[in-house]
Design a protein around this motif. Structure first.
Motif, mmCIF file in Angstrom:
data_model
loop_
_atom_site.group_PDB
_atom_site.id
_atom_site.type_symbol
_atom_site.label_atom_id
_atom_site.label_comp_id
_atom_site.label_asym_id
_atom_site.label_seq_id
_atom_site.Cartn_x
_atom_site.Cartn_y
_atom_site.Cartn_z
ATOM 1 N N SER A 22 9.025 4.419 -3.491
ATOM 2 C CA SER A 22 9.161 3.297 -2.556
ATOM 3 C C SER A 22 7.861 2.527 -2.337
ATOM 4 O O SER A 22 7.886 1.349 -1.996
ATOM 5 N N ALA A 23 6.712 3.199 -2.522
ATOM 6 C CA ALA A 23 5.413 2.521 -2.370
ATOM 7 C C ALA A 23 4.439 3.119 -3.379
ATOM 8 O O ALA A 23 3.487 3.818 -3.003
ATOM 9 N N PHE A 32 3.086 7.287 5.533
ATOM 10 C CA PHE A 32 3.957 6.427 6.332
ATOM 11 C C PHE A 32 3.426 4.999 6.349
ATOM 12 O O PHE A 32 2.219 4.769 6.254
ATOM 13 N N ILE A 33 4.337 4.065 6.496
ATOM 14 C CA ILE A 33 3.996 2.654 6.681
ATOM 15 C C ILE A 33 4.602 2.184 7.999
ATOM 16 O O ILE A 33 5.745 2.537 8.342
ATOM 17 N N ILE A 34 3.814 1.428 8.769
ATOM 18 C CA ILE A 34 4.250 0.886 10.051
ATOM 19 C C ILE A 34 4.392 -0.614 9.907
ATOM 20 O O ILE A 34 3.450 -1.296 9.488
ATOM 21 N N ASP A 35 5.540 -1.141 10.249
ATOM 22 C CA ASP A 35 5.791 -2.575 10.109
ATOM 23 C C ASP A 35 5.206 -3.327 11.301
ATOM 24 O O ASP A 35 5.921 -3.721 12.235
ATOM 25 N N ILE A 88 -2.548 -4.145 7.592
ATOM 26 C CA ILE A 88 -3.789 -3.702 6.952
ATOM 27 C C ILE A 88 -3.657 -3.764 5.435
ATOM 28 O O ILE A 88 -4.623 -4.061 4.723
ATOM 29 N N MET A 89 -2.454 -3.518 4.945
ATOM 30 C CA MET A 89 -2.234 -3.567 3.508
ATOM 31 C C MET A 89 -2.258 -5.002 2.995
ATOM 32 O O MET A 89 -2.530 -5.238 1.815
ATOM 33 N N ARG A 90 -2.006 -5.947 3.889
ATOM 34 C CA ARG A 90 -1.997 -7.352 3.491
ATOM 35 C C ARG A 90 -3.396 -7.964 3.502
ATOM 36 O O ARG A 90 -3.752 -8.727 2.601
ATOM 37 N N VAL A 91 -4.217 -7.627 4.524
ATOM 38 C CA VAL A 91 -5.491 -8.333 4.682
ATOM 39 C C VAL A 91 -6.652 -7.672 3.940
ATOM 40 O O VAL A 91 -7.656 -8.344 3.659
ATOM 41 N N LEU A 92 -6.536 -6.387 3.603
ATOM 42 C CA LEU A 92 -7.646 -5.712 2.927
ATOM 43 C C LEU A 92 -7.479 -5.751 1.416
ATOM 44 O O LEU A 92 -6.361 -5.766 0.897
ATOM 45 N N GLN A 112 0.001 6.489 -4.564
ATOM 46 C CA GLN A 112 -0.914 7.002 -5.572
ATOM 47 C C GLN A 112 -2.356 6.942 -5.096
ATOM 48 O O GLN A 112 -3.165 7.843 -5.376
ATOM 49 N N MET A 113 -2.720 5.900 -4.356
ATOM 50 C CA MET A 113 -4.061 5.795 -3.794
ATOM 51 C C MET A 113 -4.358 6.976 -2.873
ATOM 52 O O MET A 113 -5.402 7.621 -2.983
#
Length: 284
Positions: free
Chosen positions: A67-68, A90-93, A117-121, A73-74
């Motif tokens: 799913s991610a 886990f991912i938080i929306d 955080i996954m979008r801006v970094l 993997q990171m």
């Protein structure tokens, strides 16, 4: 490890004592007994289940290699670098960039990151952040932070509940002095906050240092911290606002409050954290 187990034991003892004092003030000897029994049950619940409760508070969804794939993997590579078992991921929306780790030990650990955080970094910066969270797990201080988050919330709830003990009938000798109840409402949450402060700031410096070692890139974490703080100010994270006791778990304080709340910071100044990471990079 021994130091953190001592801190955990001391924390539980302090919490039990605080609950006991509140119970004694509200209900005398009977209140003390009830409060001590409640504290014992709370400590047991917090040890085993508080991590799950925090993840539910943030509506975190578990992801895997299907799913991610890139994010999972990171985390897997960084966990291998750190010599840790693979944590749950886990991912938080939420739009606010932030992340935290939880779990009572490395074998029962989880890391969570927001979609913000996954979008801006950049990938490099995100690796630095997740390495920081894995350092919390490696240092075995996730239990302490999760315990304080759960129990601080319970203490605040009990303090607010104190107002209901003030209304007894005039001939009810067991009714609580309104002044006593008001003092409990004010100082019990303050005591819980001070407990959080006592253990939180030093943890962040150590996790920054450990995360830089795990990722091998202290400058990436320094850049991430600066970017997170800058972007976080533009977004409210409602679960954190509703459960402010969990703020100390995050890599950057997620709360929108300012002013007097700065006197009770659970996080070190970001500028100081960045300076220490820069010094690490120069010393490599």
């Amino acid at each position: 490890m021994i130091g953190n187990w001592f801190k955990t034991t001391l924390l539980m003892a302090a919490i039990t004592g605080l609950f006991g004092v509140i119970g004694l003030m509200l209900g005398g000897k009977a209140g003390l007994l009830i409060a001590l029994l409640f504290a014992g049950g709370m400590n047991f619940w917090a040890y085993w289940f508080s991590d799950q409760a925090v993840l539910r508070m943030y509506n975190a969804r578990q992801v895997d290699a299907q799913s991610a794939p890139q994010f999972y993997q990171m985390v897997a590579e960084l966990a291998h670098n750190a010599g840790l078992p693979m944590p749950k991921v886990f991912i938080i929306d939420e739009a606010q960039p932030n992340a935290f780790a939880t779990g009572r030990n490395p074998e029962h650990a989880a890391v969570a990151a927001t979609t913000g955080i996954m979008r801006v970094l950049t990938e490099r910066e995100l690796r630095g952040v997740m390495a920081h969270e894995l350092a919390h797990i490696k240092h075995r201080d996730t239990l302490i932070s999760t315990l304080t988050a759960s129990v601080a919330g319970a203490i605040s709830a009990i303090a607010n509940f104190a107002m209901f003990f003030t209304g007894g009938s005039r001939d009810d000798e067991r009714s609580v002095n309104p002044i006593v109840a008001i003092l409990i409402m004010i100082f019990a949450p303050l005591a819980a906050t001070l407990i959080q402060m006592a253990i939180s700031r030093a943890r962040e410096f150590e996790a920054d240092r450990g995360g830089a070692a795990i990722s091998g890139d202290p400058l990436a974490l320094a850049s991430a911290l600066q970017k997170i703080e800058r972007y976080a100010q533009g977004y409210h994270m409602m679960p954190a606002e509703q459960h402010p006791e969990t703020a100390q778990m995050m890599i950057i304080n997620p709360l929108s409050g300012s002013g007097i709340t700065g006197l009770f910071r659970t996080h070190p100044e970001t500028s100081e954290r960045v300076d220490r990471l820069m010094a690490m990079a120069q010393a490599r």
